[in-house]
Each structure stands twice: as C-alpha cells, then as structure tokens.
Design a protein around this motif. Structure first.
Motif: not given
Length: 75
Positions: A20-29, A37-39
C-alpha cells in the motif's frame, strides 16, 4: 473521485501495508508530489555495503554461475 479511482483504492486496501505504501508513493509521485528518498533498513544497508565492496574488489559472478541461476529459474 471517479468510480474507477474508488475501485482502485478499495482493491489496494486489501494489500499488505508495505505494498500500500509503495503504491501510495507512486501515485503521489505521478501527481507531482515529490517523495522522500527511500530509506534502507540496517540489514539492507549492510548488504549493499558488502555488494559494493565485492564490486570494488572485482568479485563478480562467472558466466557459468549466471547461467546456472538463469537455468534454475527457467530464464
């Protein structure tokens, strides 16, 4: 919100939190919102450091090792 977007959100709710977090980051981008930046975790950072050190020493897989991995995974 469109029905298609609502359907997508409802589908994503059923996924693991990390996905969910990965998809949310992609959508926001995609929407033009810069994301941090990914930690890396401590374990991931250590593994990356080891890999970079191996590369610096010229320690790479042989053609035979690569072929064996490809064959193992039917690639």
């Amino acid at each position: 919100m469109t029905k298609l977007f609502e359907q997508a959100v409802e589908t994503v709710r059923g996924l693991a939190p990390e996905m969910q977090d990965d998809l949310a980051r992609m959508l926001l981008q995609l929407a033009g919102k810069d994301q941090p930046v990914f930690q890396l975790s401590a374990e991931e950072a250590s593994s990356l450091d080891q890999s970079l050190a191996q590369a610096d020493r010229g320690e790479f897989a042989t053609d035979e090792q690569v072929s064996a991995i490809w064959a193992k995974h039917n690639l």
